[in-house]
Write a protein that holds these residues in place. Sequence first.
Motif, PDB file in Angstrom:
ATOM      1  N   HIS A   1      35.415  43.901  39.656  1.00 25.43           N
ATOM      2  CA  HIS A   1      34.568  43.883  38.451  1.00 25.43           C
ATOM      3  C   HIS A   1      33.607  45.069  38.472  1.00 25.43           C
ATOM      4  O   HIS A   1      33.413  45.736  37.462  1.00 25.43           O
ATOM      5  CB  HIS A   1      33.777  42.581  38.366  1.00 25.43           C
ATOM      6  CG  HIS A   1      34.665  41.382  38.172  1.00 25.43           C
ATOM      7  ND1 HIS A   1      34.276  40.100  38.486  1.00 25.43           N
ATOM      8  CD2 HIS A   1      35.931  41.277  37.705  1.00 25.43           C
ATOM      9  CE1 HIS A   1      35.272  39.273  38.215  1.00 25.43           C
ATOM     10  NE2 HIS A   1      36.275  39.956  37.739  1.00 25.43           N
ATOM     11  N   GLN A   2      33.005  45.323  39.661  1.00 25.12           N
ATOM     12  CA  GLN A   2      32.064  46.457  39.769  1.00 25.12           C
ATOM     13  C   GLN A   2      32.755  47.784  39.461  1.00 25.12           C
ATOM     14  O   GLN A   2      32.136  48.763  39.091  1.00 25.12           O
ATOM     15  CB  GLN A   2      31.491  46.538  41.187  1.00 25.12           C
ATOM     16  CG  GLN A   2      30.473  45.448  41.494  1.00 25.12           C
ATOM     17  CD  GLN A   2      30.298  45.261  43.000  1.00 25.12           C
ATOM     18  OE1 GLN A   2      30.627  46.127  43.794  1.00 25.12           O
ATOM     19  NE2 GLN A   2      29.781  44.101  43.384  1.00 25.12           N
ATOM     20  N   ASN A   3      34.083  47.808  39.646  1.00 25.84           N
ATOM     21  CA  ASN A   3      34.848  49.041  39.381  1.00 25.84           C
ATOM     22  C   ASN A   3      35.625  48.970  38.070  1.00 25.84           C
ATOM     23  O   ASN A   3      36.608  49.678  37.886  1.00 25.84           O
ATOM     24  CB  ASN A   3      35.794  49.313  40.557  1.00 25.84           C
ATOM     25  CG  ASN A   3      35.059  49.890  41.751  1.00 25.84           C
ATOM     26  OD1 ASN A   3      34.795  51.086  41.801  1.00 25.84           O
ATOM     27  ND2 ASN A   3      34.674  49.031  42.675  1.00 25.84           N
ATOM     28  N   ASN A   4      35.164  48.055  37.172  1.00 25.75           N
ATOM     29  CA  ASN A   4      35.768  47.909  35.834  1.00 25.75           C
ATOM     30  C   ASN A   4      37.260  47.592  35.874  1.00 25.75           C
ATOM     31  O   ASN A   4      38.045  48.123  35.085  1.00 25.75           O
ATOM     32  CB  ASN A   4      35.555  49.178  35.000  1.00 25.75           C
ATOM     33  CG  ASN A   4      34.091  49.463  34.818  1.00 25.75           C
ATOM     34  OD1 ASN A   4      33.315  48.531  34.570  1.00 25.75           O
ATOM     35  ND2 ASN A   4      33.696  50.711  34.986  1.00 25.75           N
ATOM     36  N   MET A   5      37.627  46.738  36.833  1.00 26.22           N
ATOM     37  CA  MET A   5      39.033  46.337  36.917  1.00 26.22           C
ATOM     38  C   MET A   5      39.118  44.818  36.789  1.00 26.22           C
ATOM     39  O   MET A   5      38.204  44.101  37.198  1.00 26.22           O
ATOM     40  CB  MET A   5      39.635  46.806  38.242  1.00 26.22           C
ATOM     41  CG  MET A   5      39.673  48.334  38.319  1.00 26.22           C
ATOM     42  SD  MET A   5      40.321  48.905  39.865  1.00 26.22           S
ATOM     43  CE  MET A   5      42.066  48.612  39.637  1.00 26.22           C
ATOM     44  N   PRO A   6      40.228  44.299  36.223  1.00 30.18           N
ATOM     45  CA  PRO A   6      40.278  42.876  35.920  1.00 30.18           C
ATOM     46  C   PRO A   6      40.640  41.995  37.117  1.00 30.18           C
ATOM     47  O   PRO A   6      41.500  42.354  37.917  1.00 30.18           O
ATOM     48  CB  PRO A   6      41.390  42.796  34.862  1.00 30.18           C
ATOM     49  CG  PRO A   6      42.291  43.941  35.182  1.00 30.18           C
ATOM     50  CD  PRO A   6      41.433  45.019  35.779  1.00 30.18           C
ATOM     51  N   ALA A   7      39.954  40.845  37.223  1.00 33.57           N
ATOM     52  CA  ALA A   7      40.295  39.824  38.229  1.00 33.57           C
ATOM     53  C   ALA A   7      39.643  38.524  37.771  1.00 33.57           C
ATOM     54  O   ALA A   7      38.459  38.527  37.436  1.00 33.57           O
ATOM     55  CB  ALA A   7      39.760  40.219  39.596  1.00 33.57           C
TER      56      ALA A   7
END
Length: 416
Positions: A162-168
């Motif tokens: 999330h901190q790296n703008n990726m989905p999870a």
Amino acid sequence: MAHKTDVVVIGGGSIGLNAAYYLQQTGRHVTLIDQGNIGIGSSSGNAGHIVPSHIVPLAAPGMVWQTIKWLLTPSKSPFSMRFSLDPDYISFLLRFSMSCTEENVRRSLIPLKNLGLLSSVEFARVISEEGLDCNYNQSGLLFLYKTKSAWEGGKHEAELLHQNNMPAEILDRDQVRQREPLSDDSVIGGVHFTGDSSLNPGKYLAAIKQRVATQGAVMVENTAVTGLETVNGKITKLVTSQGEFSPEEVVFAAGSWTPILAKKVGIPLPIQPAKGYSLTIKAGDRVPSQALLLGEKRVAITPLGDQIRVTGRLELSSLNTDVDQKKVDGIASAVCDYLKINRNWETLDTWAGLRPTTPDGLPIIERSAAVSNLVIAAGHAMLGLSLGPATGLLVSQLVNGTQPIIDLTGFRSSRF
Ligand SMILES: Cc1cc2nc3c(=O)[nH]c(=O)nc-3n(C[C@H](O)[C@H](O)[C@H](O)COP(=O)(O)OP(=O)(O)OC[C@H]3O[C@@H](n4cnc5c(N)ncnc54)[C@H](O)[C@@H]3O)c2cc1C
């Protein structure tokens, strides 16, 4: 007499085949040489997970302690290692333990993210444009957990994404059940990496192999490169079991065997083989909806149409791909611990492959500083399928002398 050639790619696994594909696209004439069949290597029987979510390298804090715990409980452990006084192996272990730091994770995140995302986009583009039939499934990778502590680790990774703008997506017990109805009642939670995907690696590589051959590449199979001659820091001759080649440019993409080639031209590469196993079973009426990873057991499951692939174990070993049936049985038993699947399946295939592993968990992708007409692409460890297209594209840019599409500083071998 040596055959005069444009680009020779040594190694026809995921990395070499992708390199050949992208080089041919730019008009280069590729000769692809493999000591076995092209499109197999340590790539065809793997889990087929395409994981841009994988931005934390293998060498991360806690790994040394985790390794010691695994070594103390061998019957429950997904990991083992050989004991050897080989100086290269000992040096690798020391470097690996020294790389298990926050600093290594911080340094690796962005290079791995850039490479993983580029590859994911390229998979989607090439599969669609070339019409490749390879069970491509874009419904993500779902991690299943049975213990709180492992689930906490998964949540931590999701937050990092999330901190790296990726989905999870973090899922509780009921949400996991909805996402994967086959999950066992003992599964307490999960994390769904929705940007990931999966495919049948054997089918994908066979399709790329066919495209590369159609584009005019010369495919040299069952032919080992046994010698390399250099003059004034340039490779002038490749000696093989089928004659000699005199190439303009050379690409080393020989996976775990790359250090043997590199040594012949005076380049030390710290890559060690980490063995893993897979079994492929006939899918009955109970097929998982998406690719899965069984958190505590580190076993991967991939639905491949009418088959299911199950993979696991990481063994720091030597260069052998013998299948140990007991280890395969151990991996198989994890399936029934996490999923409502009976073990009366028909096994179609068992397989072992070698992950070419570097001490810090990042691959080496570079134009060699020591040998002017050499590009090295190796050391992709557990991500060689996933990072194949991006690496192939970057290799073509390095060979052609054009600006690489992403910054390759983090992948230089001089970091060791
Ligand atoms: C059990 C398991 C599961 C895995 N799951 C995944 C996954 O889900 N996703 C993922 O991204 N990765 C996965 N991996 C990792 C992935 O398979 C490797 O990273 C990948 O195979 C490395 O590709 P490569 O092309 O570098 O090497 P290889 O596939 O090993 O290819 C190297 C080739 O070079 C050839 N060669 C070597 N020496 C010579 C020589 N002297 N002359 C000619 N040819 C030579 C070899 O014959 C071989 O074909 C998994 C690995 C294992 C073992």
